[in-house]
Design a protein around this motif. Structure first.
Motif, short mmCIF file in Angstrom:
data_model
loop_
_atom_site.label_atom_id
_atom_site.label_comp_id
_atom_site.label_asym_id
_atom_site.label_seq_id
_atom_site.Cartn_x
_atom_site.Cartn_y
_atom_site.Cartn_z
N SER A 1 86.72 47.33 38.25
CA SER A 1 85.81 48.71 38.49
C SER A 1 84.64 48.31 38.06
CB SER A 1 86.38 49.62 37.72
OG SER A 1 87.65 49.96 37.97
N CYS A 2 83.62 49.02 38.90
CA CYS A 2 81.96 48.73 38.40
C CYS A 2 81.57 50.17 38.34
CB CYS A 2 81.38 48.02 39.34
SG CYS A 2 79.36 47.83 39.18
N ALA A 3 81.20 50.69 37.08
CA ALA A 3 80.70 51.93 37.26
C ALA A 3 79.40 52.01 36.90
CB ALA A 3 81.29 52.73 35.89
N ALA A 4 78.39 52.80 37.68
CA ALA A 4 76.94 52.83 37.82
C ALA A 4 76.41 54.12 37.20
CB ALA A 4 76.69 52.72 39.34
N SER A 5 75.40 53.93 36.55
CA SER A 5 74.36 55.14 36.35
C SER A 5 73.31 55.22 37.05
CB SER A 5 74.22 55.06 34.74
OG SER A 5 73.39 53.98 34.35
N GLY A 6 72.79 56.32 37.22
CA GLY A 6 71.51 56.39 38.18
C GLY A 6 71.96 57.10 39.57
N ASP B 1 84.16 55.23 45.13
CA ASP B 1 84.38 56.54 44.90
C ASP B 1 82.90 57.07 44.45
OD1 ASP B 1 84.74 59.21 43.81
OD2 ASP B 1 86.72 58.73 42.88
N ASN B 2 82.20 58.00 45.32
CA ASN B 2 80.77 58.03 45.07
C ASN B 2 80.67 59.23 44.15
OD1 ASN B 2 79.74 56.46 46.91
ND2 ASN B 2 79.84 57.60 48.62
N ALA B 3 81.61 60.17 44.07
CA ALA B 3 81.70 61.33 43.05
C ALA B 3 82.07 60.55 41.61
CB ALA B 3 82.91 62.17 43.56
N LYS B 4 82.46 59.51 41.62
CA LYS B 4 82.56 58.80 40.25
C LYS B 4 81.53 57.55 39.87
CE LYS B 4 87.41 59.77 39.46
NZ LYS B 4 88.57 59.24 39.40
N ASN B 5 80.68 57.36 41.16
CA ASN B 5 79.57 56.34 40.73
C ASN B 5 80.27 55.00 40.67
OD1 ASN B 5 77.66 58.19 41.62
ND2 ASN B 5 76.58 58.01 39.71
N THR B 6 81.50 54.80 41.29
CA THR B 6 82.09 53.58 40.96
C THR B 6 82.68 52.98 42.16
OG1 THR B 6 83.10 54.78 38.81
CG2 THR B 6 84.19 52.79 39.78
N VAL B 7 82.67 51.51 42.10
CA VAL B 7 83.05 50.66 43.11
C VAL B 7 84.17 49.97 42.59
CG1 VAL B 7 81.43 49.12 42.75
CG2 VAL B 7 82.41 48.98 44.99
N TYR B 8 85.09 49.73 43.53
CA TYR B 8 86.63 48.87 43.01
C TYR B 8 86.70 47.64 44.01
CZ TYR B 8 87.45 53.61 41.11
OH TYR B 8 87.24 54.90 40.34
N LEU B 9 87.33 46.64 43.26
CA LEU B 9 87.82 45.55 43.81
C LEU B 9 89.26 45.21 43.59
CD1 LEU B 9 86.90 43.16 45.93
CD2 LEU B 9 86.44 41.70 43.82
N GLN B 10 90.01 45.63 44.56
CA GLN B 10 91.60 45.37 44.26
C GLN B 10 91.77 43.89 44.93
OE1 GLN B 10 94.05 47.33 43.09
NE2 GLN B 10 95.18 45.61 43.00
N MET B 11 92.48 43.07 43.80
CA MET B 11 92.60 41.75 44.13
C MET B 11 94.03 41.58 44.00
SD MET B 11 89.35 39.97 42.10
CE MET B 11 90.17 40.24 40.59
N ASN B 12 94.70 41.08 45.13
CA ASN B 12 96.03 40.68 45.39
C ASN B 12 96.45 39.46 45.54
OD1 ASN B 12 96.58 43.62 45.02
ND2 ASN B 12 96.63 44.04 46.90
N SER B 13 97.70 38.71 45.34
CA SER B 13 97.94 37.44 45.77
C SER B 13 96.94 36.38 45.32
CB SER B 13 97.86 37.34 47.37
OG SER B 13 98.93 38.16 47.70
N ILE C 1 70.96 56.45 42.54
CA ILE C 1 70.91 55.74 43.88
C ILE C 1 72.17 55.22 44.24
CG2 ILE C 1 68.38 55.05 43.14
CD1 ILE C 1 69.53 52.21 42.70
N PHE C 2 73.33 55.22 43.30
CA PHE C 2 74.67 54.94 43.93
C PHE C 2 74.74 55.48 45.08
CE2 PHE C 2 78.68 52.61 42.96
CZ PHE C 2 79.55 53.57 43.58
N GLY C 3 75.09 56.63 45.29
CA GLY C 3 75.47 57.07 46.31
C GLY C 3 75.12 56.87 47.63
N ILE C 4 73.52 56.12 47.67
CA ILE C 4 72.97 55.84 48.95
C ILE C 4 72.91 54.24 48.98
CG2 ILE C 4 71.77 57.76 49.26
CD1 ILE C 4 69.36 56.50 48.14
N SER C 5 73.72 53.72 48.34
CA SER C 5 73.49 51.99 48.05
C SER C 5 74.70 51.32 48.74
CB SER C 5 73.33 51.51 46.90
OG SER C 5 72.03 52.33 46.44
N VAL C 6 74.25 50.06 49.36
CA VAL C 6 75.28 49.50 49.54
C VAL C 6 75.63 48.49 48.36
CG1 VAL C 6 76.09 47.08 51.03
CG2 VAL C 6 74.57 48.91 51.84
N MET C 7 77.20 48.37 47.82
CA MET C 7 77.53 47.92 46.78
C MET C 7 78.12 46.35 47.03
SD MET C 7 76.42 49.71 44.22
CE MET C 7 77.20 49.04 42.98
N GLY C 8 77.95 45.57 46.27
CA GLY C 8 78.68 44.24 46.37
C GLY C 8 79.29 43.61 45.20
#
Length: 113
Positions: free
Chosen positions: A21-26, A72-84, A28-35
């Protein structure tokens, strides 16, 4: 001030799963490309996956079908689910607001064989 805080790394056996998980403050999150990026020992930092504000995604060939990026733009959070997970996925994983110098502090992922 923009801050990015990653969590969810750890030690896992090959074939296992982790969710970062990556939680962002600020505002600009909602309009930004996240990597999500990763850097293995002795190697350059590389892009793993990215997601636009509208949810369009990209992932590199080496993780395609195993890793899923979401947000999840409402939570200002981006996720990376890593399987296998594979030993070669071992690295420090970072999130970033694409096109900026805003990076998280990184979270260690270690995959044992």
């Amino acid at each position: 001030q923009v801050q990015l805080v990653e969590s969810g790394g750890g030690l896992v056996q090959a074939g296992g799963s982790l969710r970062l998980s990556c939680a962002a403050s600020g505002s600009i999150f909602g309009i930004s490309v996240m990597g999500w990026y990763r850097q293995a020992p002795g190697k350059q930092r590389e892009l793993v996956a990215s997601i636009t504000s509208g949810g369009s995604t990209y992932s590199v060939k080496s993780v395609k079908g195993r890793f899923t990026i979401s947000r999840d733009n409402a939570k200002n959070t981006v996720y990376l689910q890593m399987n296998s997970l594979k030993p070669e996925d071992t690295a420090v994983y970072y999130c970033r607001i694409s096109g900026t110098n805003y990076w998280g502090q990184g979270t260690q992922v270690t995959v044992s064989s």
